[in-house]
Design an enzyme around this catalytic site. Structure first.
Site, PDB file in Angstrom:
ATOM      1  N   TYR A  51      -2.901  15.906   7.323  1.00  0.00           N
ATOM      2  CA  TYR A  51      -3.770  14.827   7.820  1.00  0.00           C
ATOM      3  C   TYR A  51      -4.926  15.445   8.602  1.00  0.00           C
ATOM      4  O   TYR A  51      -4.703  16.084   9.630  1.00  0.00           O
ATOM      5  CB  TYR A  51      -2.926  13.922   8.714  1.00  0.00           C
ATOM      6  CG  TYR A  51      -3.522  12.569   9.020  1.00  0.00           C
ATOM      7  CD1 TYR A  51      -2.921  11.416   8.543  1.00  0.00           C
ATOM      8  CD2 TYR A  51      -4.666  12.427   9.801  1.00  0.00           C
ATOM      9  CE1 TYR A  51      -3.432  10.149   8.829  1.00  0.00           C
ATOM     10  CE2 TYR A  51      -5.198  11.170  10.079  1.00  0.00           C
ATOM     11  CZ  TYR A  51      -4.569  10.038   9.596  1.00  0.00           C
ATOM     12  OH  TYR A  51      -5.081   8.788   9.883  1.00  0.00           O
TER      13      TYR A  51
ATOM     14  N   THR B 152       0.802  -1.223   0.000  1.00  0.00           N
ATOM     15  CA  THR B 152       0.000   0.000   0.000  1.00  0.00           C
ATOM     16  C   THR B 152       0.836   1.276   0.000  1.00  0.00           C
ATOM     17  O   THR B 152       0.300   2.356   0.226  1.00  0.00           O
ATOM     18  CB  THR B 152      -0.916   0.045   1.247  1.00  0.00           C
ATOM     19  OG1 THR B 152      -0.089   0.134   2.416  1.00  0.00           O
ATOM     20  CG2 THR B 152      -1.804  -1.180   1.342  1.00  0.00           C
TER      21      THR B 152
END
Lengths: 611, 611
Positions: free
Chosen positions: A508, A250
């Protein structure tokens, strides 16, 4: 085959049995309310009921609409279903396939009990948790196989190819993008739980590399490496519950990526078992003889095959490890300091910058007596306010870390501290750094508590340029809060900078609101679309490190561009001609694109984004 | 259309007209003998006939067989053919294609004169030079096109695809692996000379990136970047005669890669024009949303399309630039110091280590009065011999460089010098560093001189682990010299370490001998096979930065492994279904593999290596 944990001798308890099947992390770690005060507390395997006295008040403050501040704050109970009350269709039967499997695998390596199947249906996205909590378990895999070796994975993949069986690799299952869910149940589906492949096979201290079975999880990996004096240094938020294989598949990134690199920088070579054979890479330093094929597997998220063993770069366990806390008067001050640090060419191991809202959350998370209490003390506040003219509402906490040989750390610290002080940062010493290090895996546990109490929280992250960082940050926050408040739903959003590069950072976001009346998926979808659209508006990446999975697929045609979509499909067709490897992930199928197969957002009755 | 240089006004002199058509580099720079002494001298555009008084003696010493030392040393004349005496078949005609081309390109952008066609047939490998010097010019491209923009390249590639015309991108033409030669003449073939696409389109000082047309050559690129205070810092041996596009397509690496990275680390995004459309990449910092497709083009060597514009990472022009010379008593001392430097985590910008033979060559290359003369002075020699117990025959010269902000350079220098002194290195100060920087592009010019005088020189480079570095170094040198001496041919070989990594280094061999009686390709092929076999024996890569081209293709099936060969072929089929992009490079064709098409080593009547 049985999923009843208590029937197993200790050595047979698989890792999936020790991780919450319907929530985040360790089954023995959770937030709960103390009676009768309602104070929120955390219980861990080590300590029971540590109160977090400010947290309830923080949630009340942030998730209460204007005008309702004086009403009593009630945490409504919205509990999840117990596993006994969840219906899962019985597994499909495929006797020929299973008969051949049983010739190579021990009975204990094949599971099809309810717990095993449920834990291998979902990752940990909000969408996953909403579904499993209400018992919406469709498409559970028919069989879980737990291989012990590369050769067993080869055998399994060959059989799956022969019998047209779908195979989905499962690392820690911590992904939050629907990466491991079986999207349909047309074909017999096997979840390959890699977590018994958990050995460091060798460490080469001369080349500073280690060969590792990729089913190993973060803590066990570092434990085995530390015994030989080395470390990988890959420490994502999911560290405790994710595997090396998951990180590779990933394109993962860890807290200390500024020093140790992202996972692709650490990966030297690895073996990938595909339906058309095992793809091997050369172990060795950088080569310039043609295409570097490792990058075709990195980020392919199990859609091209199963990574089994990897040679990774490692480094000596650092001689010095120092983490410090700082307060900046504003987010702009922090960004300015960060850019100056980057251009100084003396880059810390980690720079995290919390915006004012996340800074307040950090303060609210503190236990009654803890190392961090000092920096919210009245004295510090007073000093910052009167002497330094900080407006405490705008203050941004930053955690900055240095690792390496002592003299390197000394040089870096001196250089970085100098820039920080020129940018009005107020040093808090090493206590906040220590607290950060100790508590860094705790925050995700709040999500289960919120879902239990009529609230939800989700996250979005992106890579964004320095030019667009602050505008994206402001716009996303305003838009998110307005969107929900316009519906009469209190909403809260914060952000932090978690990884830095010469040409941008990872930004984030964490956002939460009360649930809507139906407790359905609508809010999740709204937030997902809203945040992704804003990220795209400012040229951000679809993800910095969460990946694509199934939940980001609707955006991939636009994101990866038409030409590369075709290239990917041709790779897929060559390597996995029957499309047995984690189908319908990463890139939309042609059928999905042509509206001939339901697409993620159709399923939840929300029109999917324009491609 | 004419290739006669003198007929062009200055602004129309293309770069290919200023580079030797049958040798290395600038037409105005070459080695020659001074009369009557025979002393070898170098003439450059700036200075005429600078004597290198030790070089002739060095060549005599190294390329004379034992027992023949006292014979007079005669440099036989073996001159190359003049262009007038070389036959080139007339270009093929393709009126429909050319008619369409002419609608978009100015007459001055299309060339088919003899000089243009010869200069676009070859790179600069020894095999190339041998062929062009004897007039063996087969398969010259039928037309040279010099595009000015991305859009023009798109138009050209579309037309080539429509008319099934072979297209071969030409950067600087400096490759030494047969990367740009048309391998067959079945189809009409266009060489796309990219060198008019030579502009820095923008520089972004905040993200530290620059968007650049990739036909730009090294010096012009740095000149344009320096005007804006930044530098790419990519400085391969070919810097003066290679382009950004060539660097990207071949996975190039520069002298200062230890600090600035290899070309793949610098490349953020680029546009690739392919027969099936233009492939675009996202400009931005690291993303984890799926496969990073840029790595499919990097190293594809023009076989998948033409890179036109690239966004590259840049850095501030360094405040301090310091290069120093050191002498180690032995190669083992140098390797040991290098490994200690790597593990100290304080890595210089450049570490080059010459083995004793290359150190002697460096000494022999010095002009009569030059900055380096000091370190071969009798005094230094005496000091090293008596006080430090160095055996001068084993001494290894090392050039170590530091670039960056002054305080970073200070810290690095102090740390590295400390390790050097603990490993018995003898500091020579900055003069050898200065000399290295000034002379670093000169050595390749010796090849033409040797070919003119009955000798040849070639090179081989690889990435090898620290564990195998010294055994490969020793074995390759012994085997090479023995191979030729057994045939009664004096031979010489040296090596240096040019790039370092945590898990290995680039080891670069230079080797020479007298020519055989036929002056044919046999010696080249023998040396190529011999060196490649030894490199493989010690797990070295097929190339660290020279690439694959046509000359390394016979080894690629073994090197890249079967599975990846299939993946590459599928990529090729998808992106370039008619195989018009630089055919028969990088990976063998299926026909070649099945012996249905002649393979490189067949052509020169030497059996190709076992696959």
């Amino acid at each position: 085959m049985s999923g009843e944990k208590k029937e197993y001798p200790k050595e047979h308890i698989d890792l999936y049995q020790q991780i919450k099947w319907n929530g985040w992390g360790d089954t023995r770690k959770f937030l709960h309310q103390l009676k009768p005060s309602g104070t929120i507390a955390m219980t861990t395997p080590e300590v029971s009921s540590v109160p977090l006295p400010s947290l309830r008040g923080f949630i009340k403050k942030e998730l209460t609409l204007p005008g309702e501040e004086d009403k009593p704050f009630v945490l409504d109970e919205t509990p999840a279903l117990q596993i006994e009350n969840i219906h899962v269709d019985p597994p499909k039967q495929y006797p020929e396939f299973v008969r051949e499997l049983k010739a190579f695998f021990l009975p204990d390596q094949l599971k099809d009990d309810k717990l095993a199947r449920i834990t291998h249906t979902f990752g940990k996205s909000l969408r996953d948790l909403i579904r499993v909590r209400i018992g919406q378990v469709k498409n559970a895999p028919d069989l879980i196989v737990l291989p012990h070796s590369h050769e067993e994975v080869e055998r399994l993949v060959q059989l799956a190819h022969k019998y047209n069986v779908v195979i989905i690799p499962m690392g820690g299952g911590s992904n939050i993008v629907g990466a491991i869910e079986p999207v349909s149940n047309e074909r017999f589906t096997v979840s390959i739980d890699m977590r018994r492949m958990n050995k460091v096979l060798w460490v080469d201290r001369r080349e500073m590399t280690a060969c590792i079975q990729v089913g190993i999880m973060g803590p066990e990996l570092e434990k085995q490496l530390h015994k030989q004096g080395v470390s990988l240094g890959h420490d994502p938020d999911s560290f405790e519950f994710s595997t090396l294989g998951g990180w590779l598949a990933t394109c993962s990134s860890g807290h200390q990526s500024d020093k140790y690199g992202d996972i692709e920088d650490m990966a030297v070579s690895f073996r990938t078992v595909t339906p058309t054979g095992t793809l091997e890479l050369r172990n060795g330093a950088r080569s310039g003889a043609g295409i570097n094929y490792k990058h075709i597997i990195l980020g392919s998220e199990g859609t091209l095959g199963i990574i089994t063993e990897a040679v990774m770069k490692v480094h000596a366990v650092p001689q010095a490890v120092e983490y410090y806390g700082f307060l900046f008067p504003t987010f702009a001050h922090a960004v300015s300091a960060l850019q100056q640090i980057r251009s100084s060419e003396v880059i810390p191991t980690m720079i995290r910058v919390y915006d004012p809202e996340e800074t307040q959350l950090s303060f609210a998370w503190k236990p009654s007596k803890g190392a961090v209490s000092e920096f919210t003390s009245a004295m510090v506040k007073k000093y910052l306010h009167y002497i330094r003219s900080f407006d405490f509402k705008n203050v941004c906490l930053s955690i900055i870390g240095f690792e390496g040989p002592k003299k390197v750390v000394d040089f870096h610290r001196t250089s970085v501290f100098d820039i920080l002080s020129k940018n009005a940062a107020f040093g808090l010493g090493s206590a906040p750094g220590k607290t950060w290090a100790e508590k860094r895996y705790d925050l995700p546990y709040i999500r289960d508590f919120l879902l239990d109490h009529n609230m939800w929280v989700d996250v979005a992250e992106t890579t964004v340029s320095y030019a667009n960082l602050q505008t994206l940050w402001k716009d996303a926050k305003q838009t998110f809060v307005k969107h929900f408040k316009d519906q009469g739903i209190p909403a809260w959003i914060c952000a932090h900078i978690s990884h830095t590069y010469t040409n941008g950072v990872c930004l984030y976001f964490i956002f939460a609101s009360k649930q809507n009346e139906n407790k359905d998926m609508a809010q999740y979808i709204e937030a997902k679309k809203l945040m992704t659209d804003i990220i795209f508006k400012y040229g951000g990446s679809l993800s910095h490190h969460h990946g694509v999975g199934y939940e980001h697929v609707p955006w991939m045609t636009r994101y990866a561009t038409r030409g590369w979509i075709n290239v990917y499909r041709s790779l897929k067709e060559t390597i996995d001609p029957k499309d047995i490897c984690n189908p319908r992930k990463l890139i939309p199928t042609i059928k999905e694109e042509n509206n001939k197969e339901p697409f993620l957002f159709d399923v939840v009755n929300v029109k999917y984004p324009k491609l």
